[in-house]
Design a protein around this motif. Sequence first.
Motif, PDB file in Angstrom:
ATOM      1  N   ASP A   1      85.678  78.818  30.149  1.00  0.00           N
ATOM      2  CA  ASP A   1      85.877  78.550  31.585  1.00  0.00           C
ATOM      3  C   ASP A   1      85.965  77.049  31.857  1.00  0.00           C
ATOM      4  OD1 ASP A   1      85.891  81.186  32.181  1.00  0.00           O
ATOM      5  OD2 ASP A   1      83.857  81.266  33.019  1.00  0.00           O
ATOM      6  N   LYS A   2      85.306  76.270  31.033  1.00  0.00           N
ATOM      7  CA  LYS A   2      85.301  74.811  31.219  1.00  0.00           C
ATOM      8  C   LYS A   2      86.678  74.198  30.952  1.00  0.00           C
ATOM      9  CE  LYS A   2      82.054  72.524  31.712  1.00  0.00           C
ATOM     10  NZ  LYS A   2      81.047  72.136  30.725  1.00  0.00           N
ATOM     11  N   ASN A   3      87.441  74.817  30.068  1.00  0.00           N
ATOM     12  CA  ASN A   3      88.677  74.159  29.611  1.00  0.00           C
ATOM     13  C   ASN A   3      89.967  74.947  29.790  1.00  0.00           C
ATOM     14  OD1 ASN A   3      87.374  71.755  28.605  1.00  0.00           O
ATOM     15  ND2 ASN A   3      86.496  73.093  27.049  1.00  0.00           N
TER      16      ASN A   3
ATOM     17  N   SER B   1      78.922  63.938  34.374  1.00  0.00           N
ATOM     18  CA  SER B   1      77.832  63.609  33.445  1.00  0.00           C
ATOM     19  C   SER B   1      76.503  64.055  34.002  1.00  0.00           C
ATOM     20  CB  SER B   1      77.700  62.089  33.267  1.00  0.00           C
ATOM     21  OG  SER B   1      78.628  61.592  32.372  1.00  0.00           O
ATOM     22  N   ARG B   2      75.587  64.405  33.109  1.00  0.00           N
ATOM     23  CA  ARG B   2      74.203  64.504  33.553  1.00  0.00           C
ATOM     24  C   ARG B   2      73.855  63.182  34.221  1.00  0.00           C
ATOM     25  NH1 ARG B   2      71.036  63.692  29.711  1.00  0.00           N
ATOM     26  NH2 ARG B   2      72.507  63.270  28.056  1.00  0.00           N
ATOM     27  N   TYR B   3      72.930  63.228  35.228  1.00  0.00           N
ATOM     28  CA  TYR B   3      72.496  61.971  35.830  1.00  0.00           C
ATOM     29  C   TYR B   3      71.491  61.330  34.878  1.00  0.00           C
ATOM     30  CZ  TYR B   3      75.123  63.008  40.003  1.00  0.00           C
ATOM     31  OH  TYR B   3      76.163  63.249  40.870  1.00  0.00           O
TER      32      TYR B   3
ATOM     33  N   LEU C   1      72.012  56.277  30.715  1.00  0.00           N
ATOM     34  CA  LEU C   1      72.950  55.920  29.645  1.00  0.00           C
ATOM     35  C   LEU C   1      74.382  56.312  29.978  1.00  0.00           C
ATOM     36  CD1 LEU C   1      70.850  56.705  26.431  1.00  0.00           C
ATOM     37  CD2 LEU C   1      71.139  54.546  27.644  1.00  0.00           C
ATOM     38  N   LYS C   2      74.578  57.131  31.000  1.00  0.00           N
ATOM     39  CA  LYS C   2      75.941  57.473  31.455  1.00  0.00           C
ATOM     40  C   LYS C   2      76.407  56.476  32.531  1.00  0.00           C
ATOM     41  CE  LYS C   2      75.635  61.453  29.119  1.00  0.00           C
ATOM     42  NZ  LYS C   2      76.393  61.759  27.919  1.00  0.00           N
ATOM     43  N   ASP C   3      75.510  55.598  32.927  1.00  0.00           N
ATOM     44  CA  ASP C   3      75.777  54.470  33.834  1.00  0.00           C
ATOM     45  C   ASP C   3      76.470  54.843  35.162  1.00  0.00           C
ATOM     46  OD1 ASP C   3      75.549  51.869  34.636  1.00  0.00           O
ATOM     47  OD2 ASP C   3      77.320  51.163  33.550  1.00  0.00           O
TER      48      ASP C   3
ATOM     49  N   LEU D   1      81.311  61.644  41.392  1.00  0.00           N
ATOM     50  CA  LEU D   1      80.354  61.718  40.282  1.00  0.00           C
ATOM     51  C   LEU D   1      79.775  63.113  40.352  1.00  0.00           C
ATOM     52  CD1 LEU D   1      78.369  58.362  40.523  1.00  0.00           C
ATOM     53  CD2 LEU D   1      79.791  59.104  38.625  1.00  0.00           C
ATOM     54  N   ALA D   2      79.959  63.895  39.311  1.00  0.00           N
ATOM     55  CA  ALA D   2      79.460  65.269  39.345  1.00  0.00           C
ATOM     56  C   ALA D   2      78.569  65.500  38.151  1.00  0.00           C
ATOM     57  CB  ALA D   2      80.612  66.265  39.321  1.00  0.00           C
ATOM     58  N   GLY D   3      77.420  66.102  38.403  1.00  0.00           N
ATOM     59  CA  GLY D   3      76.517  66.360  37.282  1.00  0.00           C
ATOM     60  C   GLY D   3      75.474  67.382  37.639  1.00  0.00           C
ATOM     61  N   ASN D   4      74.931  67.985  36.639  1.00  0.00           N
ATOM     62  CA  ASN D   4      73.723  68.779  36.852  1.00  0.00           C
ATOM     63  C   ASN D   4      72.676  68.153  35.945  1.00  0.00           C
ATOM     64  OD1 ASN D   4      74.425  69.641  34.280  1.00  0.00           O
ATOM     65  ND2 ASN D   4      75.354  71.521  35.052  1.00  0.00           N
ATOM     66  N   THR D   5      71.681  68.896  35.605  1.00  0.00           N
ATOM     67  CA  THR D   5      70.696  68.332  34.706  1.00  0.00           C
ATOM     68  C   THR D   5      70.456  69.308  33.567  1.00  0.00           C
ATOM     69  OG1 THR D   5      68.481  67.418  34.534  1.00  0.00           O
ATOM     70  CG2 THR D   5      68.763  69.285  36.025  1.00  0.00           C
TER      71      THR D   5
ATOM     72  N   ARG E   1      75.590  54.256  26.043  1.00  0.00           N
ATOM     73  CA  ARG E   1      75.354  54.809  24.709  1.00  0.00           C
ATOM     74  C   ARG E   1      75.844  56.241  24.781  1.00  0.00           C
ATOM     75  NH1 ARG E   1      73.195  50.372  24.537  1.00  0.00           N
ATOM     76  NH2 ARG E   1      71.404  49.717  23.267  1.00  0.00           N
ATOM     77  N   GLU E   2      76.234  56.790  23.648  1.00  0.00           N
ATOM     78  CA  GLU E   2      76.766  58.161  23.684  1.00  0.00           C
ATOM     79  C   GLU E   2      76.560  58.801  22.341  1.00  0.00           C
ATOM     80  OE1 GLU E   2      77.454  61.056  25.155  1.00  0.00           O
ATOM     81  OE2 GLU E   2      78.418  59.844  26.710  1.00  0.00           O
ATOM     82  N   GLY E   3      76.383  60.099  22.334  1.00  0.00           N
ATOM     83  CA  GLY E   3      76.441  60.825  21.080  1.00  0.00           C
ATOM     84  C   GLY E   3      77.919  60.940  20.751  1.00  0.00           C
ATOM     85  N   PHE E   4      78.477  62.080  21.062  1.00  0.00           N
ATOM     86  CA  PHE E   4      79.915  62.226  20.855  1.00  0.00           C
ATOM     87  C   PHE E   4      80.670  61.978  22.165  1.00  0.00           C
ATOM     88  CE2 PHE E   4      83.744  64.958  20.649  1.00  0.00           C
ATOM     89  CZ  PHE E   4      84.374  64.313  19.600  1.00  0.00           C
ATOM     90  N   GLY E   5      80.196  62.606  23.234  1.00  0.00           N
ATOM     91  CA  GLY E   5      80.887  62.470  24.523  1.00  0.00           C
ATOM     92  C   GLY E   5      81.927  63.566  24.696  1.00  0.00           C
ATOM     93  N   LEU E   6      81.449  64.804  24.782  1.00  0.00           N
ATOM     94  CA  LEU E   6      82.369  65.946  24.906  1.00  0.00           C
ATOM     95  C   LEU E   6      83.264  65.859  26.129  1.00  0.00           C
ATOM     96  CD1 LEU E   6      80.308  69.190  24.201  1.00  0.00           C
ATOM     97  CD2 LEU E   6      82.175  68.220  22.849  1.00  0.00           C
TER      98      LEU E   6
HETATM   99  N1  UDP Z   1      78.437  69.125  32.034  1.00  0.00           N
HETATM  100  C1  UDP Z   1      78.510  70.203  32.865  1.00  0.00           C
HETATM  101  N2  UDP Z   1      78.125  70.064  34.157  1.00  0.00           N
HETATM  102  C2  UDP Z   1      77.676  68.889  34.636  1.00  0.00           C
HETATM  103  C3  UDP Z   1      77.602  67.768  33.769  1.00  0.00           C
HETATM  104  C4  UDP Z   1      77.995  67.913  32.454  1.00  0.00           C
HETATM  105  O1  UDP Z   1      78.935  71.295  32.472  1.00  0.00           O
HETATM  106  O2  UDP Z   1      77.339  68.839  35.824  1.00  0.00           O
HETATM  107  C5  UDP Z   1      78.903  69.327  30.643  1.00  0.00           C
HETATM  108  C6  UDP Z   1      80.127  68.533  30.299  1.00  0.00           C
HETATM  109  O3  UDP Z   1      81.283  69.182  30.802  1.00  0.00           O
HETATM  110  C7  UDP Z   1      80.033  68.516  28.769  1.00  0.00           C
HETATM  111  C8  UDP Z   1      78.526  68.466  28.526  1.00  0.00           C
HETATM  112  O4  UDP Z   1      77.905  68.931  29.736  1.00  0.00           O
HETATM  113  O5  UDP Z   1      80.541  69.700  28.247  1.00  0.00           O
HETATM  114  C9  UDP Z   1      78.034  67.065  28.257  1.00  0.00           C
HETATM  115  O6  UDP Z   1      78.290  66.743  26.936  1.00  0.00           O
HETATM  116  P1  UDP Z   1      78.463  65.244  26.478  1.00  0.00           P
HETATM  117  O7  UDP Z   1      78.647  65.253  25.003  1.00  0.00           O
HETATM  118  O8  UDP Z   1      79.545  64.580  27.276  1.00  0.00           O
HETATM  119  O9  UDP Z   1      77.091  64.527  26.901  1.00  0.00           O
HETATM  120  P2  UDP Z   1      75.530  64.908  26.725  1.00  0.00           P
HETATM  121  O10 UDP Z   1      75.099  65.476  28.052  1.00  0.00           O
HETATM  122  O11 UDP Z   1      75.388  65.862  25.598  1.00  0.00           O
HETATM  123  O12 UDP Z   1      74.885  63.573  26.496  1.00  0.00           O
END
Ligand code: UDP
Length: 407
Positions: free
Chosen positions: A193-195, A223-225, A228-230, A251-255, A309-314
């Motif tokens: 669903d994400k892609n 990004s998660r808030y 490191l995601k700045d 800016l959209a994120g959950n936790t 900083r980032e791991g992979f950065g999906l």
């Molecule tokens: N993500 C999400 N909803 C959000 C924020 C992030 O589904 O509100 C997903 C984003 O699409 C990605 C993953 O969480 O698939 C984040 O992976 P990434 O490697 O970028 O960073 P991490 O959170 O593992 O540091």
Amino acid sequence: MPKINDYIPIVGDDTIEELKILGEKLKGKVVQHINSTSVGGGVAEILNRMVPLMSELGVDTRWDLLKGGEKFFNITKKFHNALHGISIEISDDEFNFFLQVENENAKAINFYGDVIFIHDPQPIGLITRKKDFDKKWIWRCHIDVSQPQENVWQFLKKFVEMYDIAVFSVPAFAKQLSIRQVLISPSIDPLSDKNKDLPEEVIDSVFEKYKIERNKPIITQISRYDFLKDPVGVIDAFKMVRKYVNCQLILAGNTATDDPEHDKVFTAAKERAADDPDIHLLIIERSHNDIEINALQRGSDIILQKSLREGFGLTVSEALWKKKPVIAGAVGGIPLQITHKYSGILTHTVEGTAYWLKQLLNSPEYAKQLGLNGHEHVKNNFLLTRHLREYFLMFLSLYHNTDIVRL
Ligand code: UDP
């Protein structure tokens, strides 16, 4: 839920045929993944898709969670930041509390897998049970550990070296270790669903839901808030650009349930945004998360991932798959996904990010080409099928007496 044959139109017959053959060779083995959260963040994102597909390919694959409370996740978040090279004080009491929770989990978890696949530092100490069973143990590190805070790395390294294999996402993350190391990049699922492709009406409805008009260019970071995601740097860069180009920012994120810093970071971003009507700070409800993130990415003109900083950065692969121009911090696994000025833009500062935002907003054809090149790169390197193949080969290597495994 997509089935393995649904991937044939994207990656071709041969790729899927090979996965079936490898799955057949592993038949009878049980793979048990263990991490610390089932929602939020990249690890959960991957496991959610990987587990059912591996099982469909004949490898009985299951997923268990480590249990830990607030104090434990505060400590492991400190580990996470320290491994990313941020200087952080961790007390003896905190190291001891971590060990105590590891011991409790090590007693409580049923280790039924033939291959026990541990993700990241939170459950790393479960390896102390290795001596009790004849199992294969893999530690998969999703973090950039190239320049870690030394005391935290030394503390964890004692555990790492008890595993059969350590897996890192990027060559630069590999360490001096006494055990075998394997380099395997993460991946995205093009049919999740994400892609997956979305009808325009769905994209429109998500923008309507969040009351965002698509009447001027949209720049988005998902990004998660997390500091490191700045997110604050993203807002600063946006404000610089908006002086020249009329545009808006999402800016959209959950936790993630194992990330305690969310509220603090969200508040910092909110203060910096200061009620600017062109800055949309969204918290995405879990129940609608994947389609909404997909729609926000697809409806945007430029995607940012301004990580410090980032791991992979999906999120970078997700955006490139959607043929979006991406501007991202040159950290962790991001340079593996973006070749600067070919398949996206790599930056190091707020000013650099602002400069490139302005350039791309003023050159839509160039921006479009970056997205197209990025899509090809993701298709060739960062889809789930490649990832499955490499995991299967690694599992097979555990049962064959050889030091050299070509993936
Ligand atoms: N993500 C999400 N909803 C959000 C924020 C992030 O589904 O509100 C997903 C984003 O699409 C990605 C993953 O969480 O698939 C984040 O992976 P990434 O490697 O970028 O960073 P991490 O959170 O593992 O540091």
